[in-house]
Motif scaffolding. Structure first.
Motif, PDB file in Angstrom:
ATOM      1  N   SER A  76       0.889  -1.242  -0.070  1.00 45.98           N
ATOM      2  CA  SER A  76      -0.079  -0.157  -0.001  1.00 45.98           C
ATOM      3  C   SER A  76       0.876   1.204  -0.031  1.00 45.98           C
ATOM      4  CB  SER A  76      -0.929   0.033   1.209  1.00 45.98           C
ATOM      5  OG  SER A  76      -0.112  -0.060   2.310  1.00 45.98           O
ATOM      6  N   GLY A  77       0.307   2.321  -0.377  1.00 44.13           N
ATOM      7  CA  GLY A  77       1.119   3.576  -0.336  1.00 44.13           C
ATOM      8  C   GLY A  77       0.061   4.839  -0.404  1.00 44.13           C
ATOM      9  N   GLU A  78       0.915   5.834  -0.051  1.00 40.71           N
ATOM     10  CA  GLU A  78      -0.031   7.125  -0.178  1.00 40.71           C
ATOM     11  C   GLU A  78       0.914   8.455  -0.159  1.00 40.71           C
ATOM     12  OE1 GLU A  78      -2.931  10.125   2.564  1.00 40.71           O
ATOM     13  OE2 GLU A  78      -2.218   8.191   3.425  1.00 40.71           O
ATOM     14  N   GLU A  79       0.590   9.281  -1.191  1.00 45.06           N
ATOM     15  CA  GLU A  79       1.261  10.462  -1.591  1.00 45.06           C
ATOM     16  C   GLU A  79       0.381  11.824  -1.140  1.00 45.06           C
ATOM     17  OE1 GLU A  79       5.040   9.731  -4.379  1.00 45.06           O
ATOM     18  OE2 GLU A  79       3.399  10.852  -5.067  1.00 45.06           O
ATOM     19  N   ARG A  80       0.723  12.725  -0.333  1.00 46.11           N
ATOM     20  CA  ARG A  80      -0.177  13.838  -0.334  1.00 46.11           C
ATOM     21  C   ARG A  80       0.719  15.161  -0.723  1.00 46.11           C
ATOM     22  NH1 ARG A  80      -2.597  14.272   5.311  1.00 46.11           N
ATOM     23  NH2 ARG A  80      -0.478  13.162   5.778  1.00 46.11           N
ATOM     24  N   GLY A  81       0.271  16.170  -1.563  1.00 43.96           N
ATOM     25  CA  GLY A  81       0.987  17.295  -1.703  1.00 43.96           C
ATOM     26  C   GLY A  81       0.068  18.499  -1.584  1.00 43.96           C
ATOM     27  N   GLN A  82       0.640  19.600  -0.549  1.00 50.72           N
ATOM     28  CA  GLN A  82      -0.299  20.666  -0.423  1.00 50.72           C
ATOM     29  C   GLN A  82       0.494  21.915  -1.134  1.00 50.72           C
ATOM     30  OE1 GLN A  82      -1.282  21.763   3.450  1.00 50.72           O
ATOM     31  NE2 GLN A  82      -2.732  20.214   3.907  1.00 50.72           N
ATOM     32  N   PHE A  83      -0.259  22.586  -2.043  1.00 49.59           N
ATOM     33  CA  PHE A  83      -0.046  23.777  -2.658  1.00 49.59           C
ATOM     34  C   PHE A  83      -0.782  24.876  -2.703  1.00 49.59           C
ATOM     35  CE2 PHE A  83      -2.142  21.100  -5.494  1.00 49.59           C
ATOM     36  CZ  PHE A  83      -3.068  21.940  -6.319  1.00 49.59           C
ATOM     37  N   ARG A  84      -0.392  26.101  -2.796  1.00 48.47           N
ATOM     38  CA  ARG A  84      -0.820  27.333  -2.681  1.00 48.47           C
ATOM     39  C   ARG A  84      -1.186  27.843  -4.306  1.00 48.47           C
ATOM     40  NH1 ARG A  84      -2.144  30.546   1.203  1.00 48.47           N
ATOM     41  NH2 ARG A  84      -0.399  29.824   2.489  1.00 48.47           N
ATOM     42  N   LEU A  85      -2.478  28.171  -4.503  1.00 49.37           N
ATOM     43  CA  LEU A  85      -2.561  28.494  -5.907  1.00 49.37           C
ATOM     44  C   LEU A  85      -3.158  30.023  -5.806  1.00 49.37           C
ATOM     45  CD1 LEU A  85      -2.893  27.488  -8.688  1.00 49.37           C
ATOM     46  CD2 LEU A  85      -5.190  27.015  -8.321  1.00 49.37           C
ATOM     47  N   ASP A  86      -2.490  30.773  -6.381  1.00 50.86           N
ATOM     48  CA  ASP A  86      -2.831  32.494  -6.652  1.00 50.86           C
ATOM     49  C   ASP A  86      -2.748  32.882  -8.049  1.00 50.86           C
ATOM     50  OD1 ASP A  86      -3.231  34.924  -6.123  1.00 50.86           O
ATOM     51  OD2 ASP A  86      -1.257  35.544  -5.229  1.00 50.86           O
ATOM     52  N   GLY A  87      -4.207  32.797  -8.688  1.00 49.04           N
ATOM     53  CA  GLY A  87      -4.100  33.109 -10.078  1.00 49.04           C
ATOM     54  C   GLY A  87      -3.470  31.913 -10.764  1.00 49.04           C
ATOM     55  N   ASP A  88      -2.423  32.337 -11.418  1.00 52.13           N
ATOM     56  CA  ASP A  88      -1.760  31.265 -12.542  1.00 52.13           C
ATOM     57  C   ASP A  88      -0.539  30.919 -11.635  1.00 52.13           C
ATOM     58  OD1 ASP A  88      -3.814  31.457 -14.288  1.00 52.13           O
ATOM     59  OD2 ASP A  88      -2.821  32.614 -15.779  1.00 52.13           O
ATOM     60  N   ARG A  89      -0.268  31.352 -10.542  1.00 52.13           N
ATOM     61  CA  ARG A  89       1.155  30.900  -9.875  1.00 52.13           C
ATOM     62  C   ARG A  89       0.774  29.995  -8.876  1.00 52.13           C
ATOM     63  NH1 ARG A  89       3.383  36.133  -7.057  1.00 52.13           N
ATOM     64  NH2 ARG A  89       4.931  34.603  -6.461  1.00 52.13           N
ATOM     65  N   ILE A  90       1.657  28.795  -8.745  1.00 53.21           N
ATOM     66  CA  ILE A  90       1.536  27.914  -7.842  1.00 53.21           C
ATOM     67  C   ILE A  90       2.737  27.640  -7.185  1.00 53.21           C
ATOM     68  CG2 ILE A  90       2.297  26.077  -9.788  1.00 53.21           C
ATOM     69  CD1 ILE A  90       0.196  24.282  -8.301  1.00 53.21           C
ATOM     70  N   GLN A  91       2.834  27.363  -5.926  1.00 53.43           N
ATOM     71  CA  GLN A  91       3.972  27.183  -4.883  1.00 53.43           C
ATOM     72  C   GLN A  91       3.537  25.967  -4.108  1.00 53.43           C
ATOM     73  OE1 GLN A  91       7.138  28.547  -4.631  1.00 53.43           O
ATOM     74  NE2 GLN A  91       7.258  26.647  -3.544  1.00 53.43           N
ATOM     75  N   ALA A  92       4.572  24.905  -4.213  1.00 57.45           N
ATOM     76  CA  ALA A  92       4.316  23.861  -3.473  1.00 57.45           C
ATOM     77  C   ALA A  92       4.663  23.976  -1.722  1.00 57.45           C
ATOM     78  CB  ALA A  92       5.311  22.597  -3.715  1.00 57.45           C
ATOM     79  N   LEU A  93       3.926  23.606  -0.853  1.00 62.03           N
ATOM     80  CA  LEU A  93       4.033  24.001   0.602  1.00 62.03           C
ATOM     81  C   LEU A  93       4.542  22.679   1.125  1.00 62.03           C
ATOM     82  CD1 LEU A  93       0.806  25.995   0.992  1.00 62.03           C
ATOM     83  CD2 LEU A  93       3.189  26.924   0.667  1.00 62.03           C
ATOM     84  N   ASP A  94       3.817  21.615   1.294  1.00 63.86           N
ATOM     85  CA  ASP A  94       4.343  20.282   1.966  1.00 63.86           C
ATOM     86  C   ASP A  94       4.057  18.936   1.198  1.00 63.86           C
ATOM     87  OD1 ASP A  94       4.925  19.879   4.848  1.00 63.86           O
ATOM     88  OD2 ASP A  94       3.227  18.187   4.310  1.00 63.86           O
ATOM     89  N   TYR A  95       4.876  18.007   1.502  1.00 63.10           N
ATOM     90  CA  TYR A  95       4.721  16.874   0.723  1.00 63.10           C
ATOM     91  C   TYR A  95       5.130  15.607   1.632  1.00 63.10           C
ATOM     92  CZ  TYR A  95       6.049  12.881  -2.240  1.00 63.10           C
ATOM     93  OH  TYR A  95       6.165  11.606  -2.814  1.00 63.10           O
ATOM     94  N   THR A  96       4.091  14.668   1.607  1.00 60.13           N
ATOM     95  CA  THR A  96       4.499  13.510   2.445  1.00 60.13           C
ATOM     96  C   THR A  96       3.987  12.136   1.495  1.00 60.13           C
ATOM     97  OG1 THR A  96       1.969  13.374   3.595  1.00 60.13           O
ATOM     98  CG2 THR A  96       3.903  14.541   4.663  1.00 60.13           C
ATOM     99  N   SER A  97       4.898  11.285   2.011  1.00 60.06           N
ATOM    100  CA  SER A  97       4.647  10.090   1.407  1.00 60.06           C
ATOM    101  C   SER A  97       4.891   8.697   2.207  1.00 60.06           C
ATOM    102  CB  SER A  97       5.182   9.713  -0.039  1.00 60.06           C
ATOM    103  OG  SER A  97       6.712   9.688   0.241  1.00 60.06           O
ATOM    104  N   THR A  98       4.231   7.721   2.122  1.00 59.51           N
ATOM    105  CA  THR A  98       4.333   6.480   2.953  1.00 59.51           C
ATOM    106  C   THR A  98       4.227   5.184   1.794  1.00 59.51           C
ATOM    107  OG1 THR A  98       3.198   7.526   4.843  1.00 59.51           O
ATOM    108  CG2 THR A  98       3.548   5.089   5.048  1.00 59.51           C
ATOM    109  N   TYR A  99       4.928   4.483   2.253  1.00 56.99           N
ATOM    110  CA  TYR A  99       4.754   2.949   1.260  1.00 56.99           C
ATOM    111  C   TYR A  99       5.093   1.705   2.342  1.00 56.99           C
ATOM    112  CZ  TYR A  99       5.821   6.260  -2.411  1.00 56.99           C
ATOM    113  OH  TYR A  99       6.061   7.354  -3.515  1.00 56.99           O
ATOM    114  N   SER A 100       4.577   0.905   2.110  1.00 55.19           N
ATOM    115  CA  SER A 100       4.544  -0.478   2.775  1.00 55.19           C
ATOM    116  C   SER A 100       4.353  -1.821   1.774  1.00 55.19           C
ATOM    117  CB  SER A 100       3.391  -0.619   3.980  1.00 55.19           C
ATOM    118  OG  SER A 100       3.545  -1.910   4.392  1.00 55.19           O
ATOM    119  N   LEU A 101       5.653  -2.402   1.891  1.00 53.72           N
ATOM    120  CA  LEU A 101       5.485  -3.472   0.941  1.00 53.72           C
ATOM    121  C   LEU A 101       5.928  -5.004   1.996  1.00 53.72           C
ATOM    122  CD1 LEU A 101       5.478  -5.267  -1.671  1.00 53.72           C
ATOM    123  CD2 LEU A 101       7.980  -4.556  -1.873  1.00 53.72           C
ATOM    124  N   VAL A 102       4.737  -5.901   1.949  1.00 52.76           N
ATOM    125  CA  VAL A 102       4.862  -7.014   2.914  1.00 52.76           C
ATOM    126  C   VAL A 102       5.417  -6.554   4.251  1.00 52.76           C
ATOM    127  CG1 VAL A 102       4.916  -8.713   0.953  1.00 52.76           C
ATOM    128  CG2 VAL A 102       7.123  -7.501   1.833  1.00 52.76           C
TER     129      VAL A 102
END
Length: 245
Positions: A76-102
């Motif tokens: 199983s796995g999950e990725e989350r990315g938060q970003f700020r959108l101001d008109g046509d401008r975008i800025q990444a704010l935070d990113y997390t990811s988790t993976y699990s294999l067996v």
């Protein structure tokens, strides 16, 4: 195996910021999408991708979150990315990811300071899909666009891409206006990722194919789409829920 589980997210999330036409960009639409992912040598996977508006709204734009989760019998796995959108401008704010294999897994995190120069995969996936419909690199006579982003470990990744189609796409969830991007690593030109996005709903994948040495190794198909009730969908978009099952 030829394709490890982490490639599920590397194949479905990617990517970056250059050589696009300066036209008005589509406004975000919150959605929840479900997919079937078929991978050579692995059990089929179910993927859920949600784009949602967060509570932080200010003079400098509003905050969105892209959340992608996958599950198969052994991983199983999950990725989350938060970003700020101001008109046509975008800025990444935070990113997390988790993976699990067996039962064995890893957690990764990139904070705002680490994301100043380049976006994470989830933010860049949204940005690419938002600008691909008007991309100039749409023929073999034009140099490909270059995509730069950070992977889950913060390492800079680069892909070239071209827009190869802007036709309607049939999926189990319905028929939608699509734009298809052919993306490849310049050092591994036998490997191609074909992303097909909704032309009017930024961030929404309709399908994806991974091809290596002219052989398809995996493909992703949209099976169900729900748009947020409070969001006015484009006229050609699916209804609020398109679950046939």
């Amino acid at each position: 195996m030829s394709l490890n589980y982490r490639s599920v997210f590397k194949a479905t999330a990617a990517l970056a910021l250059a050589c696009w036409a300066s036209l008005a960009l589509a406004a975000p639409t919150p959605f929840t999408a479900h997919y079937q992912l078929d991978i050579s040598g692995w059990p089929d996977a179910t993927i859920t991708h949600a784009l949602s508006r967060q509570g932080d709204v200010s003079h400098s734009g509003d905050v969105w979150e892209s959340d992608m989760r996958a599950s198969i019998k052994v991983a199983s796995g999950e990725e989350r990315g938060q970003f700020r959108l101001d008109g046509d401008r975008i800025q990444a704010l935070d990113y997390t990811s988790t993976y699990s294999l067996v039962g064995i897994g890893d957690d990764y995190h990139l904070d705002r300071s680490q994301l100043q120069a380049l976006p994470d995969r989830q933010t860049a996936l949204f940005e690419l899909s938002r600008k691909a419909p008007s991309a100039r690199c749409a023929s073999a006579q034009v140099s490909p666009c270059q995509l730069d982003y950070q992977n889950h470990k913060g390492k800079t990744e680069m892909l070239y891409y071209r827009v190869i189609d802007r036709g309607d796409i049939e999926t189990p969830a319905g028929t939608f206006p699509g734009v298809t991007v052919d993306a490849w690593d310049p050092d591994k030109q036998g490997r191609h990722l074909y992303f097909t996005f909704h032309r009017e709903i930024p961030g929404l994948l309709l399908k994806m194919r991974y091809v290596r040495d002219d052989e398809e190794r995996s493909h992703l198909t949209l099976t169900d789409l729900t748009l947020a009730p409070s969001s006015a969908a484009p006229s050609s978009a699916a209804p609020a829920s398109t679950n046939d099952g």
